[in-house]
Design a protein around this motif. Structure first.
Motif, PDB file in Angstrom:
ATOM      1  N   UNK A 211     -18.383 -20.420   1.702  1.00 11.96           N
ATOM      2  CA  UNK A 211     -19.067 -19.220   2.356  1.00 11.96           C
ATOM      3  C   UNK A 211     -20.236 -20.586   2.454  1.00 11.96           C
ATOM      4  N   UNK A 212     -20.284 -21.777   2.749  1.00  9.44           N
ATOM      5  CA  UNK A 212     -21.060 -22.951   3.020  1.00  9.44           C
ATOM      6  C   UNK A 212     -21.205 -22.332   4.399  1.00  9.44           C
ATOM      7  N   UNK A 213     -22.329 -23.774   5.618  1.00  7.24           N
ATOM      8  CA  UNK A 213     -22.015 -23.785   6.457  1.00  7.24           C
ATOM      9  C   UNK A 213     -20.488 -23.794   7.172  1.00  7.24           C
ATOM     10  N   UNK A 214     -20.691 -23.712   8.217  1.00  9.00           N
ATOM     11  CA  UNK A 214     -19.308 -23.223   9.374  1.00  9.00           C
ATOM     12  C   UNK A 214     -18.323 -24.622   8.993  1.00  9.00           C
ATOM     13  N   UNK A 215     -19.129 -26.197   9.161  1.00 12.10           N
ATOM     14  CA  UNK A 215     -17.982 -27.009   8.905  1.00 12.10           C
ATOM     15  C   UNK A 215     -18.596 -28.390   7.314  1.00 12.10           C
ATOM     16  N   UNK A 216     -19.527 -27.710   6.423  1.00 12.51           N
ATOM     17  CA  UNK A 216     -19.645 -28.025   5.205  1.00 12.51           C
ATOM     18  C   UNK A 216     -18.527 -27.390   4.523  1.00 12.51           C
ATOM     19  N   UNK A 217     -18.851 -28.162   2.957  1.00 12.58           N
ATOM     20  CA  UNK A 217     -17.882 -28.324   2.238  1.00 12.58           C
ATOM     21  C   UNK A 217     -18.663 -28.143   0.501  1.00 12.58           C
ATOM     22  N   UNK A 218     -18.182 -27.999  -0.512  1.00  9.10           N
ATOM     23  CA  UNK A 218     -19.237 -27.433  -1.728  1.00  9.10           C
ATOM     24  C   UNK A 218     -18.287 -27.960  -2.446  1.00  9.10           C
ATOM     25  N   UNK A 219     -17.674 -29.017  -3.223  1.00 13.70           N
ATOM     26  CA  UNK A 219     -16.511 -28.803  -4.131  1.00 13.70           C
ATOM     27  C   UNK A 219     -17.558 -29.211  -5.895  1.00 13.70           C
ATOM     28  N   UNK A 220     -18.736 -28.652  -6.394  1.00 17.85           N
ATOM     29  CA  UNK A 220     -19.110 -28.158  -7.672  1.00 17.85           C
ATOM     30  C   UNK A 220     -18.610 -27.319  -8.241  1.00 17.85           C
ATOM     31  N   UNK A 221     -18.873 -25.549  -6.884  1.00 21.13           N
ATOM     32  CA  UNK A 221     -18.488 -24.585  -7.881  1.00 21.13           C
ATOM     33  C   UNK A 221     -17.099 -25.093  -7.873  1.00 21.13           C
ATOM     34  N   UNK A 222     -15.941 -25.208  -7.893  1.00 21.16           N
ATOM     35  CA  UNK A 222     -14.758 -25.441  -7.644  1.00 21.16           C
ATOM     36  C   UNK A 222     -14.708 -26.397  -9.033  1.00 21.16           C
ATOM     37  N   UNK A 279     -11.798 -25.575   7.474  1.00 24.57           N
ATOM     38  CA  UNK A 279     -13.029 -26.383   8.247  1.00 24.57           C
ATOM     39  C   UNK A 279     -12.311 -27.190   9.200  1.00 24.57           C
ATOM     40  N   UNK A 280     -11.490 -27.888   8.826  1.00 26.34           N
ATOM     41  CA  UNK A 280     -11.137 -28.729  10.079  1.00 26.34           C
ATOM     42  C   UNK A 280     -10.376 -28.074  11.040  1.00 26.34           C
ATOM     43  N   UNK A 281      -9.559 -26.891  10.813  1.00 25.23           N
ATOM     44  CA  UNK A 281      -9.019 -26.745  12.073  1.00 25.23           C
ATOM     45  C   UNK A 281     -10.126 -25.594  12.664  1.00 25.23           C
ATOM     46  N   UNK A 282     -11.492 -24.906  12.407  1.00 29.18           N
ATOM     47  CA  UNK A 282     -12.428 -24.895  12.711  1.00 29.18           C
ATOM     48  C   UNK A 282     -12.939 -25.550  13.982  1.00 29.18           C
ATOM     49  N   UNK A 283     -13.191 -26.429  13.580  1.00 28.09           N
ATOM     50  CA  UNK A 283     -14.078 -27.558  14.344  1.00 28.09           C
ATOM     51  C   UNK A 283     -13.205 -28.501  14.942  1.00 28.09           C
ATOM     52  N   UNK A 284     -11.580 -28.212  15.259  1.00 27.14           N
ATOM     53  CA  UNK A 284     -11.168 -29.080  16.191  1.00 27.14           C
ATOM     54  C   UNK A 284     -11.224 -27.903  17.495  1.00 27.14           C
ATOM     55  N   UNK A 285     -11.242 -26.179  16.551  1.00 30.73           N
ATOM     56  CA  UNK A 285     -10.874 -25.733  17.547  1.00 30.73           C
ATOM     57  C   UNK A 285     -12.610 -24.740  18.476  1.00 30.73           C
ATOM     58  N   UNK A 286     -13.070 -25.258  18.049  1.00 32.18           N
ATOM     59  CA  UNK A 286     -14.894 -25.045  18.534  1.00 32.18           C
ATOM     60  C   UNK A 286     -15.590 -26.484  19.654  1.00 32.18           C
TER      61      UNK A 286
END
Ligand code: KG4
Ligand code: ZN
Length: 360
Positions: A211-222, A279-286
């Motif tokens: 749910x963070x930005x379309x090409x952002x990552x977050x690992x602290x919740x995990x 996120x990577x798949x989305x960024x490649x396609x967009x």
């Protein structure tokens, strides 16, 4: 034809390498400090800096000897000046400055992240110039290391647009922290990967933080979710033993070893990889990228490699493992292209611990 000497000391590897034309590794020497930092569960900056000082001269000498190169053969010295640990960066950079000055060889400052990307230009052993052509532009690069997790659009040599990044921990950092939590040691990535082979990636449903930005990552919740699960499992193990009327210690039961470590590692790894891949798949396609490059220490991860290969619609390239983790061949490769581009640095080039890719 160029022959570039690369020097790298941004974190806990002292490295030097000689590369021809930005593509062919002539020598590649890496002195790792892993053993030194193991007992601290991470890199101890002051010790890293001192170890670099001890290693830098023999490592550079060895790279030159293995390459059978004379100083007159070297067109430029490419040295990483950031990002990284200040005390570590200074050692390699100052060595490079000293040699460049004493031998009258051009100095080219290199961004460590750019070097990771250019590892993909190096022709791996067993491949040829034809079977491993230079990557075509525009390309997308997923940079996943101990300090960074970035999706970068590379439109041309040295034209970077950062599409997204982690908003908290880097992917490699998450691997290292969870490995420590599970008692698997340092560095965490390879340890988790090894243990995960025996585990079920679907044993625990850890969050993917999409749910963070379309090409952002977050690992602290995990990271928190894995910690909570470990605590709950420990409590449960304690209670089970308690129910049998025997205290943990008396029974000689180590609650830790009762944990399903392999399932935890496999489920954690699956969550990290899923987040990176989607996120990577989305960024490649967009962005109509024609190729995906993967760079940095976490690019060594076998699950990440196979999932990207299956899910990304354009060709995917990974450097061989030895060029994924920190090394100087990648620095010399990046140095070749910067040298051709006319970049020259001098004695006043300073180490920049927080250098950005778009500010090189
Ligand atoms: O690029 P790198 O060598 O150093 C930095 O520039 O940070 O990356 C080191 C990171 C560490 O966090 C390490 O745990 C991770 O890369 N790593 C891996 C694997 N091999 C190294 N992570 C996951 N799977 C691996 N096989
Ligand atoms: Zn690195």
């Amino acid at each position: 034809m160029t022959l570039i000497l690369g020097i790298e000391s941004s974190c806990d590897e002292t490295a030097a390498a000689v590369v021809e034309n930005g593509r062919h590794v002539v020598s590649n020497v890496v002195a790792s400090q892993t053993e030194l930092h193991k007992r601290y569960g991470g890199v101890f900056p002051e010790m890293a800096s001192r170890a670099h000082i001890r290693a830098i001269t023999p490592v550079v000498r060895e790279a030159m000897t293995q390459a059978r190169a004379d100083w007159e053969d070297i067109d430029a010295i490419a040295a990483v000046y950031g990002p990284g640990l200040a005390g570590s960066l200074l050692v390699g950079l100052n060595a490079a400055k000293a040699i460049a000055y004493a031998r009258d060889i051009p100095l080219v400052g290199i961004n460590h992240l750019e070097a990771h990307i250019y590892a993909n230009w190096l022709v791996p052993p067993g491949e040829t110039e034809v079977s491993w052509p230079p990557p075509p532009f525009p390309l997308l690069c997923l940079v996943v290391s101990g300090g960074h997790t970035d999706l970068v659009l590379v439109e041309e040599h040295h034209q970077y647009r950062r599409l997204g990044s982690t908003i908290d921990d880097a992917a490699g950092e998450a691997f290292d922290k969870i490995a420590r939590l599970l008692g698997l040691g340092y560095p965490g990535g390879p340890a988790i990967q090894r243990v995960a082979e025996q585990g079920d990636p679907e044993a625990f449903a850890f969050p993917r933080a999409l749910q963070v930005g379309p090409y952002d990552f977050s690992f602290s919740g995990l990271k928190t979710a894995v910690l909570r699960k470990v605590q709950a499992l420990r409590r449960q193990a304690g209670e089970d033993v308690g129910r049998r009327g025997v205290k943990l210690a008396e029974a000689g039961v180590d609650a830790e070893s009762d944990l399903p470590i392999a399932d935890l590692a496999a489920s954690f790894q699956a969550a990290v990889v899923d987040a990176l891949v989607s996120k990577t798949v989305a960024a490649v396609e967009d962005h109509d990228a024609v190729q995906l490059l993967v760079a940095g220490g976490v690019a060594a991860n076998t699950r990440l490699r196979s999932e990207l290969q299956h899910q990304v619609t354009v060709p995917v390239r990974f450097p061989p493992i030895r060029y994924c983790t920190d090394n100087a061949a990648m620095v010399a490769a990046a140095g070749h292209f910067r040298y051709l581009d006319g970049r020259r640095d001098h004695a006043h080039l300073d180490a920049d611990p927080s250098l950005h890719l778009d500010h090189v």
